[in-house]
Each structure stands twice: as structure tokens, then as C-alpha cells.
Design an enzyme around this catalytic site. Structure first.
Site, PDB file in Angstrom:
ATOM      1  N   ALA A  83       0.956  -1.223   0.033  1.00 31.79           N
ATOM      2  CA  ALA A  83      -0.016  -0.120  -0.123  1.00 31.79           C
ATOM      3  C   ALA A  83       0.711   1.143   0.014  1.00 31.79           C
ATOM      4  CB  ALA A  83      -0.766   0.135   1.232  1.00 31.79           C
ATOM      5  N   GLY A 109       0.529  -4.983   1.157  1.00 33.37           N
ATOM      6  CA  GLY A 109      -0.707  -4.974   0.268  1.00 33.37           C
ATOM      7  C   GLY A 109      -0.504  -5.715  -1.156  1.00 33.37           C
ATOM      8  N   GLU A 135      -0.740  -9.244  -0.371  1.00 36.88           N
ATOM      9  CA  GLU A 135      -2.128  -9.296  -0.101  1.00 36.88           C
ATOM     10  C   GLU A 135      -2.917  -9.650  -1.485  1.00 36.88           C
ATOM     11  OE1 GLU A 135      -1.902  -6.265   2.676  1.00 36.88           O
ATOM     12  OE2 GLU A 135      -2.880  -7.599   4.209  1.00 36.88           O
ATOM     13  N   GLU A 161       4.486  -5.188   7.406  1.00 32.17           N
ATOM     14  CA  GLU A 161       3.744  -4.294   8.312  1.00 32.17           C
ATOM     15  C   GLU A 161       4.094  -4.049   9.543  1.00 32.17           C
ATOM     16  OE1 GLU A 161       2.490  -6.339   6.376  1.00 32.17           O
ATOM     17  OE2 GLU A 161       0.888  -5.600   4.946  1.00 32.17           O
TER      18      GLU A 161
HETATM   19  N1  COA Z   1       4.587   3.138  -0.636  1.00 30.68           N
HETATM   20  C1  COA Z   1       5.154   4.151  -1.374  1.00 30.68           C
HETATM   21  N2  COA Z   1       6.038   4.282  -2.105  1.00 30.68           N
HETATM   22  C2  COA Z   1       6.808   3.252  -2.136  1.00 30.68           C
HETATM   23  C3  COA Z   1       6.743   2.015  -1.314  1.00 30.68           C
HETATM   24  C4  COA Z   1       5.489   1.772  -0.812  1.00 30.68           C
HETATM   25  N3  COA Z   1       4.983   0.727  -0.508  1.00 30.68           N
HETATM   26  N4  COA Z   1       7.356   1.014  -2.038  1.00 30.68           N
HETATM   27  C5  COA Z   1       8.245   1.788  -2.615  1.00 30.68           C
HETATM   28  N5  COA Z   1       7.971   3.109  -2.615  1.00 30.68           N
HETATM   29  C6  COA Z   1       8.889   4.120  -3.536  1.00 30.68           C
HETATM   30  C7  COA Z   1      10.031   4.563  -2.671  1.00 30.68           C
HETATM   31  O1  COA Z   1       9.463   5.671  -1.775  1.00 30.68           O
HETATM   32  C8  COA Z   1      10.850   5.226  -3.586  1.00 30.68           C
HETATM   33  O2  COA Z   1      10.208   6.507  -4.193  1.00 30.68           O
HETATM   34  P1  COA Z   1      11.129   7.818  -4.500  1.00 30.68           P
HETATM   35  O3  COA Z   1      12.225   7.389  -5.572  1.00 30.68           O
HETATM   36  O4  COA Z   1      10.104   8.890  -4.831  1.00 30.68           O
HETATM   37  O5  COA Z   1      11.819   8.153  -3.081  1.00 30.68           O
HETATM   38  C9  COA Z   1      10.540   4.164  -5.090  1.00 30.68           C
HETATM   39  O6  COA Z   1       9.215   3.589  -4.714  1.00 30.68           O
HETATM   40  C10 COA Z   1      11.657   3.317  -5.111  1.00 30.68           C
HETATM   41  O7  COA Z   1      11.730   2.683  -4.063  1.00 30.68           O
HETATM   42  P2  COA Z   1      13.385   2.307  -3.304  1.00 30.68           P
HETATM   43  O8  COA Z   1      13.025   2.300  -1.814  1.00 30.68           O
HETATM   44  O9  COA Z   1      14.072   3.716  -3.468  1.00 30.68           O
HETATM   45  O10 COA Z   1      13.753   1.210  -3.851  1.00 30.68           O
HETATM   46  P3  COA Z   1      14.727   0.100  -3.228  1.00 30.68           P
HETATM   47  O11 COA Z   1      15.018  -0.866  -4.296  1.00 30.68           O
HETATM   48  O12 COA Z   1      15.893   0.746  -2.310  1.00 30.68           O
HETATM   49  O13 COA Z   1      13.805  -0.754  -2.181  1.00 30.68           O
HETATM   50  C11 COA Z   1      12.021  -1.989  -1.372  1.00 30.68           C
HETATM   51  C12 COA Z   1      12.818  -1.579  -2.623  1.00 30.68           C
HETATM   52  C13 COA Z   1      10.699  -2.737  -1.995  1.00 30.68           C
HETATM   53  C14 COA Z   1      12.891  -2.890  -0.460  1.00 30.68           C
HETATM   54  C15 COA Z   1      11.700  -0.779  -0.583  1.00 30.68           C
HETATM   55  O14 COA Z   1      10.948   0.369  -1.433  1.00 30.68           O
HETATM   56  C16 COA Z   1      10.738  -0.923   0.446  1.00 30.68           C
HETATM   57  O15 COA Z   1      10.870  -1.298   1.773  1.00 30.68           O
HETATM   58  N6  COA Z   1       9.305  -0.472   0.066  1.00 30.68           N
HETATM   59  C17 COA Z   1       8.281  -0.789   1.174  1.00 30.68           C
HETATM   60  C18 COA Z   1       7.571  -1.994   1.549  1.00 30.68           C
HETATM   61  C19 COA Z   1       6.645  -2.042   2.546  1.00 30.68           C
HETATM   62  O16 COA Z   1       7.015  -1.736   3.673  1.00 30.68           O
HETATM   63  N7  COA Z   1       5.367  -2.371   2.099  1.00 30.68           N
HETATM   64  C20 COA Z   1       4.196  -2.590   3.069  1.00 30.68           C
HETATM   65  C21 COA Z   1       3.547  -1.241   2.851  1.00 30.68           C
HETATM   66  S1  COA Z   1       2.200  -1.538   4.081  1.00 30.68           S
END
Ligand code: COA
Length: 257
Positions: free
Chosen positions: A66, A112, A115, A135
Site C-alpha cells: 500500500a 498490500g 495481499e 507491516e
Molecule cells: N509506498 C509508497 N512508496 C513506495 C513504496 C510503498 N509501499 N515502496 C516503494 N516506494 C517508493 C519509494 O519511496 C521510492 O520512491 P522515491 O524514488 O520517490 O523516493 C521508490 O518507490 C523506489 O523505492 P526504493 O525504496 O528507493 O527502492 P529500493 O530498491 O531501495 O527498495 C523496497 C525496494 C521494496 C525494499 C523498498 O522500496 C521498500 O521497503 N518498500 C516498502 C515495502 C513495504 O513496507 N510495504 C508494505 C507497506 S504497508
């Protein structure tokens, strides 16, 4: 209809829905969820479409969760609304769809995103995909059905380990857990998912819908799955599909549903 965050492509009986928000790793914001509701409702109402393939744009993520930025300032009421609306409009809609929906997981499927894949009927993942419910590291728990559907699919012990640690697992671990049905090379992902859907599209659409309903009923504590199966089985007998299926068998030809 054109969407801001979705791409739609029909191939034979199969509709491909691509979540197209690559710069945010296809994170599910409000507009994407609203568009998914619309696109899935539309595909289910569209008679020639017999199966739906759901995937993410690019090669890095299916859906990374999400949209964290969007709910960062929410209070408890807004949190409830977010989970309730999302579950009803998208995740339950997919779960109860009377046409098969396959998640083609092409990278991160987190929160999400996992999910969403769990709500689908079948999951195929690429070798490099990673899955998890992170989460708890945000001070949250899964809110789009993850605590329920992951447990149903992989069992309480494995589900609790994934949910409580928040750790990601690899595609091959997910295969071992029964979380995904197949793991394939990236170039084979869409073909594999489409092959499964194309095969299903040759079967009785009425029977496919009834089978999904009966399987789902067994996972719903408010329903008796065996009773649902008996009723759905009986209803099949009155249908043109039954007539065609039996005639084709007796005439030693392929049925044309
Ligand atoms: N919500 C909003 N934005 C998200 C996102 C999310 N769940 N997951 C990734 N993004 C965005 C990042 O903020 C970033 O945006 P920006 O370039 O404007 O800063 C872009 O997507 C790329 O992500 P980034 O974190 O730079 O890539 P990465 O390769 O370093 O890491 C992940 C990849 C998937 C490990 C990391 O993005 C992450 O942990 N995301 C969140 C996962 C999460 O907790 N999901 C559950 C949400 S309830």
C-alpha cells in the site's frame, strides 16, 4: 476506458491488467485501488473475457505494498476505512470473482502487494521475486486480508513467522510453502500465467464459477463448504454447459462451451 495507473490488454479470452506505477514500485494508492475495482468489475462483466492476469509494470516489483506516503498521517478511523474499503472493493472482489484471476509476480510482492496476490486464485512468480508482509516494521499489521489468506494458504506457523518477523522470502521458498503455484524465469512469466488461463477458458465457465464458489465457501467460517458444494453441483445439471460437456464426451469430441 483509459486509466492513470493501469494498462489493459486483451489476448484471446484473457485480459491482462498491469499496475503501472513503476517509479513507486507499483504501490497501491487510492486511485490505483479505485481503478483496480473498476477494471476488475469490467472484466468480470465482459462475457468474452474468461480469465484475468494481474501483474506489475517493470522488472522490479509486482506491487511493493500500500502507498505508505498516502496513509502516513492517518488516525484509527481513517485506518479502519482504508482497510474496510480496500478489502471490500478490491481484495474480496478478486477472491470471490467467478472467473479465474492469476497473479503474475514479477519482483517484490510486499504488504498490500502480497495481499493482492493472495486474493488471486493462482500465483506464478519469477525466480528473483521476493515476498513478505513487512507491516510490523511500520508499527502496523496487514490490513488487506493478509493475516487470514496467508494463514489459509501456508498454515499458522509459517504465516506467523512471516508476519511477526516481517522478513521477505524468496520465490523458491514461497514455492516450498505452497504460497505460489509455479516459479519460472522472468521471460516465461506471462506465458505461463496465460497458458493456465487459456486452458481454464476451454472449460465450462459456469462450472469454473461454481468451483471457485465452493472452494471459497470452505474457507469462510460463516458457510458450510460441503453444503455449498452440493448445491453448486446440483445447479450444474440444469445448464447448457452440462448438456454440451456430456454430449461432447459421448460423441468423442471436444466440448465447445
Ligand atoms: N509506498 C509508497 N512508496 C513506495 C513504496 C510503498 N509501499 N515502496 C516503494 N516506494 C517508493 C519509494 O519511496 C521510492 O520512491 P522515491 O524514488 O520517490 O523516493 C521508490 O518507490 C523506489 O523505492 P526504493 O525504496 O528507493 O527502492 P529500493 O530498491 O531501495 O527498495 C523496497 C525496494 C521494496 C525494499 C523498498 O522500496 C521498500 O521497503 N518498500 C516498502 C515495502 C513495504 O513496507 N510495504 C508494505 C507497506 S504497508
Amino acid at each position: 476506458m483509459t486509466y492513470q495507473n493501469l494498462l489493459i490488454h486483451d489476448e484471446g479470452y484473457v485480459r491482462r491488467i498491469v499496475i503501472n506505477r513503476e517509479s513507486k514500485l507499483n504501490a497501491l494508492n487510492k486511485i490505483t485501488l479505485a481503478e483496480l475495482h473498476h477494471a476488475i468489475t469490467d472484466a468480470l462483466a465482459n462475457k468474452p473475457i474468461r480469465g484475468i492476469l494481474l501483474t506489475g509494470a517493470g522488472d522490479k516489483a509486482f506491487v511493493a505494498g500500500a502507498d505508505i506516503a498516502e496513509f502516513s498521517a492517518f488516525d484509527a478511523n481513517q485506518g479502519r476505512e482504508l482497510a474496510q474499503e480496500g478489502q471490500t472493493n478490491v481484495f474480496d472482489l478478486i477472491h470471490h470473482a467467478n472467473k479465474p484471476i492469476i497473479a503474475a509476480i514479477n519482483g517484490y510482492a510486499l504488504g498490500g502487494g502480497l495481499e493482492l496476490a493472495l486474493a488471486c486464485h493462482i500465483r506464478v512468480a519469477t525466480t528473483g521475486s521476493k515476498m513478505g508482509l513487512p507491516e510490523v516494521s511500520l508499527g502496523l499489521i496487514p490490513g488487506y486480508g493478509g493475516t487470514q489468506r496467508l494463514t489459509q494458504l501456508v498454515g499458522r506457523g509459517r504465516a506467523l513467522e512471516m508476519i511477526l518477523t516481517g522478513d521477505m522470502i524468496t520465490a523458491n521458498e514461497a514455492l516450498g510453502y505452497g504460497l505460489v503455484n509455479h516459479v519460472v524465469a522472468p521471460q516465461d512469466l506471462l506465458g505461463k500465467a496465460e497458458n493456465i488461463l487459456t486452458k481454464i477458458s476451454t472449460r465450462s465457465t459456469n462450472a469454473i464459477g461454481a468451483a471457485i464458489r465452493a472452494v471459497n465457501a470452505g474457507l469462510d467460517p460463516t458457510q458450510n463448504g460441503f453444503e455449498t458444494e452440493i448445491t453448486a453441483f446440483a445447479q450444474c445439471f440444469g445448464t447448457p454447459d452440462f448438456k454440451e460437456g456430456i454430449s461432447a464426451f459421448l460423441e468423442k469430441r471436444k466440448p465447445n462451451f
